[in-house]
Design a protein around this motif. Structure first.
Motif, short mmCIF file in Angstrom:
data_model
loop_
_atom_site.label_atom_id
_atom_site.label_comp_id
_atom_site.label_asym_id
_atom_site.label_seq_id
_atom_site.Cartn_x
_atom_site.Cartn_y
_atom_site.Cartn_z
N THR A 21 0.84 -1.20 0.00
CA THR A 21 0.00 0.00 0.00
C THR A 21 0.87 1.25 0.00
N ALA A 22 1.90 1.26 0.86
CA ALA A 22 2.74 2.46 1.00
C ALA A 22 3.47 2.76 -0.31
N LEU A 23 4.00 1.72 -0.97
CA LEU A 23 4.72 1.97 -2.22
C LEU A 23 3.77 2.38 -3.34
N ALA A 24 2.52 1.97 -3.24
CA ALA A 24 1.55 2.31 -4.28
C ALA A 24 1.12 3.77 -4.18
N ILE A 25 1.16 4.35 -2.98
CA ILE A 25 0.63 5.71 -2.78
C ILE A 25 1.28 6.75 -3.70
N PRO A 26 2.63 6.91 -3.71
CA PRO A 26 3.20 7.96 -4.55
C PRO A 26 2.87 7.79 -6.03
N PHE A 27 2.91 6.55 -6.52
CA PHE A 27 2.57 6.31 -7.93
C PHE A 27 1.13 6.71 -8.20
N ALA A 28 0.23 6.20 -7.35
CA ALA A 28 -1.19 6.45 -7.55
C ALA A 28 -1.49 7.94 -7.42
N PHE A 29 -0.79 8.62 -6.50
CA PHE A 29 -1.02 10.05 -6.28
C PHE A 29 -0.72 10.85 -7.54
N VAL A 30 0.46 10.61 -8.11
CA VAL A 30 0.84 11.33 -9.32
C VAL A 30 -0.07 10.95 -10.48
#
Lengths: 341, 262
Positions: free
Chosen positions: A158-167
């Motif tokens: 989940t944590a690693l997905a956040i920055p990708f998903a955010f951008v």
């Protein structure tokens, strides 16, 4: 051609071809060789489909409402005259279709009351249940260590997905990607997310276990890919519902695109983002368990080991541990999301 | 030699993508330092016109020549992002619904006025210079709301939010301030407070104001000059005191009655 006509033709054509094909199989009772002759069968099915669309067209011209017409016709064409349902063509169309679907699916799933009530099988299941309901708590420490692995696998994914998903959420939001180029980027991103999400995390886990080897790392990568696609889609839908006011306010100050997103859009979406992310972690813990079954590490892998050796009391312990953690995560995420509203 | 107008609008037209012709060729001059009020019915094109001036809306045709004595530019022809930024530094705007960032503090909202002069990287980290913060506080004092600087913007009343919006626009150091129905969602008492601050901005800071208004009584009280739009065309231009009943009927249609607000 109007899109509803296309939809009607496809639905009506397909139901017609399905019924014809089912009848044909019932009457002819084809051999395996005949059934596997794909080219011929597809051609026959397609021919039936074409005939079906034609029948649909003729019926519609004769003012007979087919199922497709009843479903897809635009509101302005819907008649207000109420006829008893059993006098309408579309109702019988639906009934025949449902009956056909149920008969074919019963045959295809080899549905059998006899097997369900067979004594030997039933006793086997009872043995299994007895084992599960008398858990062997000697393996509890091992189970706890494994579920901790699962929880952190889900957390890192989940944590690693956040920055990708955010951008990605901003480049896949309709209200930000304006203009022709923007629209195509939007379309490409949304399609990519749909493809990424339609491939089950289980399949990603199999791909990554070949790539990086069986274990929690492969499972984590699988969950991460799935989370990026799901979060980016949910995030971007939030971006699409922000109110215009603050955006114009910041734009009127001469802010550039990045500043506008940061100051006018991000404050509006940050709470829903956190809420979705907490929920995603919760979902990922549950999915991580399943992914463990195919070698993604964590509690799932332990479960499949004991299950393979028919050690039901140990399986029972693991089920208890999973149930407690899933319940606790579910409650915690529900309370956090409630507080973030 | 007469002074050139700060903004000279000629034959301004705007047609929306759905075919609605909001402006059908409007021409008028805005003199430096005046408090110009635009009146007209809803849908007469007032909002569209203001939003064309700072290019929140794209004009379809016409020209808008800006001239502050140093630079002379046709605002319709600006295309590059840097030119639009220059335009918005010089032309501030306040809105009917204030358009503040609800979750940010009042001070943070006012600092938005400095975004165009702050590098993107610094602004993403919320780094503003001490001078910028001092300036933001100065304008918050000017609109009498400095003590609320660290309160969230959505905790303020409507009138207070509009004053924050004025401070935000002032922080841009604009030469022209556009006000799109600034008091339409406020109660009559608050309405005057906000209008008084706009007059203060106009008279003390010498900022030219172009303001859309509904109520004629406010127009007579605050405007130094009036233009009226009807159906996307200019139907009146002149002194607010000479709007008589005949003009009123022409602008708002026969049978309309004036509502007084005190």
């Amino acid at each position: 051609m109007k899109s509803y006509v296309v939809r009607r033709s496809i639905l009506d054509g397909f139901t017609f071809a399905f019924l014809i094909a089912s009848l044909a199989v019932w009457i002819i009772n084809p051999t395996d060789e005949q059934a596997l002759n794909m080219k011929l069968n597809v051609a026959l099915f397609f021919a039936a489909f074409i005939v079906g669309t034609f029948v649909s067209h003729v019926l519609t011209k004769m003012k007979v409402t087919t199922l497709g017409e009843a479903l897809f016709q635009p509101p302005y064409k819907k008649s207000v005259v109420s006829v008893s349902w059993y006098k309408t063509f579309s109702a019988w169309h639906l009934i025949v279709l449902l009956v056909g679907l149920i008969i074919v699916s019963i045959i295809k799933t080899k549905f059998s009351i006899y097997e369900l009530l067979n004594e030997d099988g039933f006793n086997g299941a009872m043995r299994l249940f007895k084992g599960i309901f008398s858990p062997n708590f000697a393996i509890l420490p091992k189970a706890i260590l494994n579920i901790i692995e699962t929880i952190f696998m889900a957390f890192l994914a989940t944590a690693l997905a956040i920055p990708f998903a955010f951008v990605l959420s901003f480049v896949s939001a309709k209200n930000i990607m304006t203009g022709t180029t923007g629209f195509w980027i939007y379309l490409a991103m949304r399609t990519l997310f749909n493809v990424m999400r339609s491939i089950e995390a289980l399949v990603w886990a199999i791909i990554f276990s070949v790539w990086v080897g069986i274990g929690p790392f492969a499972g984590m990568l699988a969950l991460m890919i799935h989370s990026i696609a799901s979060l980016a889609k949910q995030y971007s839908e939030m971006v699409e519902t922000v109110s215009e006011g603050p955006i114009e306010g910041v734009q009127s100050c001469g802010a550039n695109k990045l500043q506008t997103i940061w100051y006018a859009i991000v404050p509006q979406v940050v709470l829903p983002y956190v809420s979705f992310t907490v929920y995603r972690w919760d979902i990922n813990v549950r999915m991580a368990t399943i992914i463990g079954l195919v070698g993604g590490g964590g509690i799932g892998t332990l479960l499949v080991q004991y299950q393979g050796q028919a050690m039901w009391p140990e399986v029972g312990t693991i089920i208890v541990v999973i149930a407690i953690v899933v319940w606790a995560m579910d409650q915690a995420s529900a309370y956090i999301r409630e507080a973030l509203k | 030699m007469s002074v050139k107008p700060i903004l000279s609008i000629k034959n301004l037209q705007k047609t929306y993508p759905n075919g609605v012709q909001a402006l059908k060729g409007v021409s008028f001059d805005v003199k430096k330092g005046e408090f110009l009020v635009v009146i007209g019915l809803s849908g007469s094109g007032k909002s569209t016109m203001l939003r064309c001036i700072n290019r929140l809306n794209e004009p379809t045709a016409g020209e808008m020549v800006f001239n502050d004595g140093k630079v002379e530019k046709d605002l319709v022809k600006l295309e590059k992002a840097t030119d639009i930024k220059w335009l918005r530094q010089n032309v501030g705007m306040i809105f009917q619904h204030f358009n503040l960032i609800p979750r940010h503090s009042v001070l943070s909202n006012v600092l938005m006025g400095k975004l165009s002069k702050t590098s993107t990287l610094k602004s993403l980290f919320g780094i503003f210079s001490d001078e910028d913060i001092a300036e933001a506080m100065k304008y918050l004092k000017l609109v009498g709301i400095a003590e609320k600087a660290h309160i969230r913007a959505d905790q303020l009343s409507g009138g207070q939010q509009q004053r924050v919006a004025i401070a935000r626009a002032l922080t841009q150091n604009p030469q022209i301030l556009l006000a799109d129905e600034p008091v339409a969602s406020l109660d009559p008492a608050t309405c005057h407070v906000v209008m008084d601050y706009l007059r203060k901005v106009n008279q003390e800071l010498g900022i030219t104001i172009i303001c859309n208004l509904h109520f004629l009584s406010l127009v007579r009280q605050y405007a130094t000059r009036v233009v009226a739009l009807k159906g996307g065309e200019l139907v009146y231009e002149g002194d607010p005191k000479s709007i008589d009943d005949a003009w009123f009927e022409k602008i708002y249609g026969a049978g309309a009655k004036e509502v007084h607000i005190n």
